[in-house]
Design a protein around this motif. Structure first.
Motif, short mmCIF file in Angstrom:
data_model
loop_
_atom_site.label_atom_id
_atom_site.label_comp_id
_atom_site.label_asym_id
_atom_site.label_seq_id
_atom_site.Cartn_x
_atom_site.Cartn_y
_atom_site.Cartn_z
N SER A 126 36.81 -39.34 11.08
CA SER A 126 36.33 -37.97 10.86
C SER A 126 35.51 -37.47 12.04
O SER A 126 35.66 -36.34 12.48
CB SER A 126 35.48 -37.92 9.60
OG SER A 126 36.24 -38.32 8.49
N PRO A 134 41.95 -26.98 4.42
CA PRO A 134 40.97 -27.96 4.92
C PRO A 134 40.99 -28.14 6.43
O PRO A 134 39.94 -28.22 7.06
CB PRO A 134 41.41 -29.26 4.23
CG PRO A 134 42.07 -28.83 2.99
CD PRO A 134 42.73 -27.52 3.30
N ASN A 135 42.21 -28.17 7.02
CA ASN A 135 42.27 -28.45 8.46
C ASN A 135 41.93 -27.22 9.31
O ASN A 135 41.76 -27.33 10.51
CB ASN A 135 43.65 -28.98 8.83
CG ASN A 135 44.74 -27.99 8.55
OD1 ASN A 135 44.84 -27.46 7.44
ND2 ASN A 135 45.55 -27.69 9.54
N THR A 139 35.37 -28.67 9.22
CA THR A 139 34.82 -29.76 8.41
C THR A 139 35.75 -30.96 8.47
O THR A 139 36.94 -30.82 8.68
CB THR A 139 34.72 -29.35 6.92
OG1 THR A 139 36.00 -28.91 6.48
CG2 THR A 139 33.70 -28.25 6.72
N SER A 140 35.17 -32.15 8.28
CA SER A 140 35.97 -33.37 8.10
C SER A 140 35.43 -34.09 6.89
O SER A 140 34.26 -33.97 6.58
CB SER A 140 35.84 -34.30 9.31
OG SER A 140 36.44 -33.71 10.42
N MET A 141 36.31 -34.85 6.26
CA MET A 141 35.92 -35.48 5.00
C MET A 141 36.00 -37.00 5.11
O MET A 141 36.95 -37.54 5.67
CB MET A 141 36.89 -34.99 3.91
CG MET A 141 36.58 -35.52 2.55
SD MET A 141 35.61 -34.31 1.63
CE MET A 141 36.05 -34.74 -0.03
N GLY A 188 44.26 -37.97 14.00
CA GLY A 188 43.89 -36.56 14.02
C GLY A 188 44.01 -35.97 15.42
O GLY A 188 44.44 -34.83 15.60
N PHE A 238 39.53 -28.33 -0.28
CA PHE A 238 40.55 -29.07 -1.01
C PHE A 238 40.88 -28.41 -2.34
O PHE A 238 41.94 -28.64 -2.91
CB PHE A 238 40.11 -30.52 -1.24
CG PHE A 238 39.99 -31.28 0.03
CD1 PHE A 238 41.12 -31.84 0.62
CD2 PHE A 238 38.78 -31.41 0.67
CE1 PHE A 238 41.03 -32.52 1.81
CE2 PHE A 238 38.68 -32.09 1.87
CZ PHE A 238 39.81 -32.64 2.44
N ARG A 246 34.21 -30.45 -2.48
CA ARG A 246 35.63 -30.18 -2.24
C ARG A 246 35.88 -28.70 -2.01
O ARG A 246 36.81 -28.32 -1.30
CB ARG A 246 36.46 -30.69 -3.41
CG ARG A 246 36.37 -32.17 -3.50
CD ARG A 246 37.19 -32.80 -4.57
NE ARG A 246 37.43 -34.16 -4.12
CZ ARG A 246 38.58 -34.58 -3.63
NH1 ARG A 246 39.62 -33.81 -3.65
NH2 ARG A 246 38.69 -35.80 -3.17
#
Lengths: 365, 313
Positions: free
Chosen positions: A152, A77-78, A82-84, A104, A57, A52
């Motif tokens: 993602s 995060p955005n 990275t994507s989760m 997205g 996050f 995280r």
């Protein structure tokens, strides 16, 4: 791009405290671009915290996160490449599969035609062609996780973060999905960071495994290295089915070391840097141990210790034999359950447990 | 103990004996044979007695002939004619508009509270915070509404506060005894319903949804518009209906805060009863019921209101 661009992720002295509790203690490591990297460890060991922090996050208490050489420590995060993929079936329940995957892109104001094309492409990639119009509740758990994966991947991030993505699936499906994940990672070629507490899952997918426990990165390496040549005592205890003995080095010579286990004295080969008198732990995987007949024991070349036979546990592929050592410790000897049963033992019988010298590993910590 | 002597193992005929052994009321409550299934019809009986029957009576009585002190069986649409040809129909429409205004303001003020509590308050404290909104109901509604008079009046708290901080130089007299006063009264009375039902709906929205939004880069507006509102729609609608119904039906508020001539459906019914025009009272009630049932039906078709109970089940 900086000189670190080959490393997709670089984490430097990363710490996270929750009040007085340190969830992560000055962890540093780097992940080569395009690798499938697994963070493996027991629950509450800090691996999800680490993931995280990489995803943004949560904010670290100290330390730096670099993605492709760029400092992203303070980015949301955005704003990170990275994507989760989340543990729960984290789909938007009111949107169709295609809308979920395309959301997205819609936020990035992509034209509808192009968006639809990309979504369809991605659904095909995860094996859900033609599922675009379905609603999440009409899908099985495995399918929902595939949709999450597509959602993602469609953003074409450089790093995909997977937080226990298979934890909610049953054992059979988990196995299939592991292979599927590996296949998809090889196809898209981006870096995957996958958190799990499941050893088999980790071994299946990983190019490299990092053991995370107690807020620290204990050890990392290729799956084979971590399994066959664990350096730290914790790793030996956590991975595979190892028997651990505590003892003291009595003599060293080159690589070899002699270890006194109180009830027996044995040899081991990775004694580099050890000194006589030092306390060490000795680990041997249960499948490398054997129950010896007196003739075998005579033959030499093997390290042996006496034991009392306790019981046999039949597990299908393998059979585990529980034996008790003279110091009261119980250890496990595992053999393949092939048809022609080898010698059978009676509870209470005295047996000799033996192993090849190179099978034992010494852990000074 | 052997199988032959065990009383537990009996031929199938034992079932009949077993039933006979239990008192009748227990068999009734535990639902073990045919007759006892009646217990499952209790909700139906309740709804018939306290909903269907009164609604039917309202409709039937609304077409009865008016007599001096009561009414007599017959069929006439006179009451409806009276309603639609007098100022009452217009008042009814105005009341609907004011009520709708109260719904909108309650949504704007109340729903963000529900979202905030769900997203930012620690999980263990959420229900306690929501329970705080019950506190106003500990005070009689009459007193609560009446207490607004000294707040909203020309020399009331609101005006003197606004003058003290220099926002206005002259007291505003258009607050109390105007439709604005009624809307303010309705919002203050019914806002908790929006908070409750909004929160209930938000409970069905998993926390991960917000993390996914962060990850995908959905800003506050997109998250609210694309995710939160659609997912909470049944709750928002249920709260809205509740406020709308009460705004239309609670005659107390226009009576106390609306000034002379201010009405809503509730006060029109009340006045008709005072004038001993029972068919008219029934007709107004019937119109209100039909309006609300239509609203509920539309809402159910749009949002599937059963979804609001999902977090409980």
């Amino acid at each position: 791009m900086s000189q670190n661009a080959d490393n997709a992720v670089e984490v430097i002295d990363l710490s996270k405290n929750y009040g007085p509790v340190a969830a992560l203690k000055e962890v540093s490591f780097s992940i080569e671009s395009g690798k499938y990297f697994v963070l493996l460890g027991p629950s509450g060991g800090g691996k999800t915290t680490l993931l995280r922090l990489i995803g943004g996050f949560i904010k670290p208490s100290a330390g730096t996160v670099l993605l492709h050489g760029r400092d992203v420590t303070d980015l949301a995060p955005n704003e990170r490449p990275t994507s989760m993929v989340f543990q729960s079936y984290a789909l938007f329940p009111h949107m169709s599969v295609a809308k979920n995957v395309g959301y997205g892109l819609k936020l990035r104001r992509m034209r509808k035609a192009e968006l639809d094309e990309r979504v369809e492409e991605m659904l095909a990639m995860v094996g859900l062609e033609g599922y675009g119009a379905r609603m999440p509740h009409e899908l099985s758990g495995g399918q929902q996780q595939r949709v999450q994966l597509a959602r993602s991947l469609v953003l074409q991030s450089d790093v995909l973060l997977l937080d226990e993505p298979l934890a909610a699936l049953d054992a059979k499906l988990r196995k299939d999905m592991c292979l599927e994940l590996k296949r998809i990672q090889e196809k898209v070629g981006i870096t995957f960071i996958h958190v799990t507490h499941n050893q088999e899952e980790a071994m299946t997918v990983a190019d490299r495994i990092a053991i995370v426990a107690g807020g620290e990165l204990v050890e990392q390496g290729a799956p084979r290295d971590v399994y066959e040549r664990p350096v730290r005592r914790f790793t030996a205890d956590f991975i595979g089915e190892n028997n651990l003995f505590d003892g003291r080095v009595t003599k060293t010579g080159g690589n070899a070391a002699t270890v006194d286990l109180d009830f027996a004295t044995v040899q081991a080969l990775n004694g580099n840097g050890l000194a006589a008198g030092q306390a060490v732990a000795l680990s041997i995987r249960s499948e490398l141990l054997g129950l010896l007949t007196p003739a075998d024991a005579e033959n030499g070349g093997l390290q042996t210790i006496p034991a009392e036979y306790l019981e046999e546990v039949y597990l299908g592929l393998t059979t585990s034999h529980l034996v008790r050592l003279p110091n009261g410790q119980e250890i496990m000897v595992r053999t393949l359950s092939n048809g022609e049963a080898a010698a059978t033992f009676e509870p209470g019988q005295t047996v000799t447990v033996g192993w090849k010298t190179e099978a034992a590993r010494l852990h000074p910590d | 103990m052997t199988a032959e002597t065990s009383p537990a193992i009996e031929p199938p005929a034992g079932r009949g004996r077993d039933i006979a052994a239990k008192p009748r009321w227990r068999r009734f409550l535990t639902g073990e044979d045919g007759i006892q299934k009646v217990v499952f019809y209790i909700p139906l009986v309740f709804m018939t007695l306290f909903f269907a029957l009164p609604v039917a009576l309202t409709l039937v009585w609304s077409v009865f002939e008016r007599t001096r002190f009561w009414m007599e069986p017959g069929f006439t649409l006179f009451a409806y004619e009276t309603f639609f040809t007098s100022a009452r129909a217009e008042n009814f429409l105005h009341a609907m508009m004011h009520s709708a205004g109260a719904v909108v303001i309650s949504f704007v003020l109340g729903f963000p509270i529900a979202v905030f509590v769900r997203r930012r308050v620690p999980e263990i404290a959420q229900h306690r915070v929501i329970l705080l909104f019950i506190l106003p109901f500990m005070i009689s509604e009459l007193i609560r509404i009446f207490a607004l008079r000294p707040v909203l009046s020309r020399h009331g708290l609101l005006n003197s506060f606004l003058m003290d901080i220099g926002v206005i130089s002259e007291p505003i007299s258009a607050i109390l005894f105007t439709p604005l006063g009624v809307v303010i009264g309705e919002v203050l009375s019914f806002l908790p319903f929006m908070v409750f039902s909004g929160f209930l709906a938000m409970e069905a929205v998993q926390k991960y949804v917000f993390e996914v939004c962060d990850d995908l880069g959905a800003g506050t507006v997109s998250t609210f518009k694309d995710i939160i509102v659609p997912l909470a729609a049944p709750g928002i609608f249920a709260g809205s209906v509740f406020i709308f119904v009460n705004g239309l039906g609670v005659g107390l508020i226009p009576n106390i805060l609306g000034g002379p001539g201010a009405t809503n459906a509730g006060s029109i019914v009340f006045e008709s009863i005072v004038a001993l025009d029972f068919p008219l009272a029934m007709a107004v009630s019937a119109i209100m019921i039909v309006t609300l049932m239509a609203l509920l039906y539309i809402g159910h078709r749009l949002f599937d209101l059963t979804r609001i109970l999902e977090p409980i089940s």
